[in-house]
Design an enzyme around this catalytic site. Sequence first.
Site, PDB file in Angstrom:
ATOM      1  N   CYS A 161       0.789  -0.925  -0.106  1.00  0.00           N
ATOM      2  CA  CYS A 161      -0.022  -0.100   0.084  1.00  0.00           C
ATOM      3  C   CYS A 161       1.037   1.176  -0.183  1.00  0.00           C
ATOM      4  CB  CYS A 161      -1.039  -0.002   1.326  1.00  0.00           C
ATOM      5  SG  CYS A 161      -2.098  -1.381   1.305  1.00  0.00           S
ATOM      6  N   HIS A 301      -1.999   7.899   6.273  1.00  0.00           N
ATOM      7  CA  HIS A 301      -2.325   6.769   5.721  1.00  0.00           C
ATOM      8  C   HIS A 301      -3.549   6.281   6.320  1.00  0.00           C
ATOM      9  CE1 HIS A 301      -1.457   3.059   3.660  1.00  0.00           C
ATOM     10  NE2 HIS A 301      -1.652   2.392   4.610  1.00  0.00           N
ATOM     11  N   GLU A 312       0.052   4.345  13.695  1.00  0.00           N
ATOM     12  CA  GLU A 312       0.392   5.589  13.006  1.00  0.00           C
ATOM     13  C   GLU A 312       0.250   7.005  14.061  1.00  0.00           C
ATOM     14  OE1 GLU A 312      -0.435   8.009   8.892  1.00  0.00           O
ATOM     15  OE2 GLU A 312      -1.785   6.440   9.354  1.00  0.00           O
ATOM     16  N   LYS A 331      -9.030   8.106   3.186  1.00  0.00           N
ATOM     17  CA  LYS A 331      -9.577   7.008   3.026  1.00  0.00           C
ATOM     18  C   LYS A 331     -10.952   6.838   3.549  1.00  0.00           C
ATOM     19  CE  LYS A 331      -5.383   4.298   2.780  1.00  0.00           C
ATOM     20  NZ  LYS A 331      -4.373   5.480   2.633  1.00  0.00           N
ATOM     21  N   HIS A 336      -9.786   2.413   0.210  1.00  0.00           N
ATOM     22  CA  HIS A 336      -8.472   2.205   0.241  1.00  0.00           C
ATOM     23  C   HIS A 336      -7.994   1.622  -1.136  1.00  0.00           C
ATOM     24  CE1 HIS A 336      -4.453   1.289   1.238  1.00  0.00           C
ATOM     25  NE2 HIS A 336      -4.667   0.377   2.493  1.00  0.00           N
ATOM     26  N   PHE A 395       1.852  -3.707   3.794  1.00  0.00           N
ATOM     27  CA  PHE A 395       2.265  -5.190   4.373  1.00  0.00           C
ATOM     28  C   PHE A 395       3.881  -5.260   4.090  1.00  0.00           C
ATOM     29  CE2 PHE A 395      -1.968  -7.586   3.610  1.00  0.00           C
ATOM     30  CZ  PHE A 395      -2.659  -6.853   4.783  1.00  0.00           C
TER      31      PHE A 395
END
Length: 407
Positions: A161, A301, A312, A331, A336, A395
């Site tokens: 991502c 994010h 985060e 998002k 996403h 990831f």
Amino acid sequence: MRPEIAVTGLGLVTPAGHTAGANWAALCRGRSLAATDPELAGLPVDFSCQVTDFDAAGELGRSRARRMDRFIQFAVIAARRAVTDAGLDPHTWRGERVGVVLGVGSNSLSTYVTEFCHLGVGQPQRVSPLALPRSVPSMAAGEVAIDLGAQGPNFTTASACASGATAIGVARDLLRSGTCDIVLTGGSESARSRMTATCFARMRALSRRREEPHLASRPFDAARDGFVLGEGAAVLVLERLTDARARQAPVSAVLRGYGAGSDAHHPVAPHPDGDGAVRAITAALDDARCAPRDIGLVNAHGTSTPLNDAAEAAALTRVFGHDVPPVTAAKGVIGHALGAAGAIQAAYTVLALRHHLVPPTANFEGQDGNPKLDVVAGRPRPMRKDAGVSCSFGFGGQNAVLVFTTP
């Protein structure tokens, strides 16, 4: 002296619209675009944020559209719009000096599922000869180059991502090194496949708010329970600032800094204290020669998952202390878009700097635990400083962070 890198064009194809103006208006409204998705009917999670009113055949021609998967169509159209926005003419530029670097998080599972079904029933002759060229990640950049005559370096980055943000950082380096004079960069992804939705649902990463999908994506909110699948593309035109000014190009922002690194912690979970994110944010600020106090916006994010948002928040607090800048997370509005998310966020950060506003985070009502962030909600807020940070994580512990400033 390192050359400064200008953003001279933007192209967007997202659930919020197909132009920068439409995207900005939707962001400022701060309402989620998630809805029931017929493509996902019958699955445990049957909603997503979709790109609507998208006519690939009308834009590209039926034959060309047929040879491209949806994420490639998004990339080509976004790139065309970015080039037009930059005031460039592909018929007159030196193609060998124009690069294309795009981030894509994965192969197109929709195409592969269809073709594997043919193999599964013993009918290999029904497998399309277009299956590979219309679905492998590198073809997003390849088809953009074919469409626009960009003959310089051409490749795709894959850092989950963070892919779109990674691509922009690499593109910056191609310009700094003198390898290219122009780079078309960003990311594209269409994650609305039944296999993708099933995989993420099995991992318990998706929100389960089937009865209220418009309330499902809620970054940093105490009631968050997972992310919402999205799709889309963003392409930025990058040039050296001196070159952009020499041709009197419109300069939307300057890409000042890029930082990247790995958590080296877990395949899918972030480091709970945000260690890798801290290193990437700090590296981006150092590269930009900015202090934390210089930043007026964090485009987070913000996936709306319990672990990622908490990590985060911890990372931002460790970098900025008690004075974390206003935080927004797109998002909440568009879902996403996985490999494209970092590129879309970068474009949104540029738009925020252009308008001197921090757009609100959809569905945010209050944060759980500590530390608490200053999450903008409800309505846009005036931006007090001329620099913004865009954070992307993925990831494998992938972290990529960009710093933009006004020209």
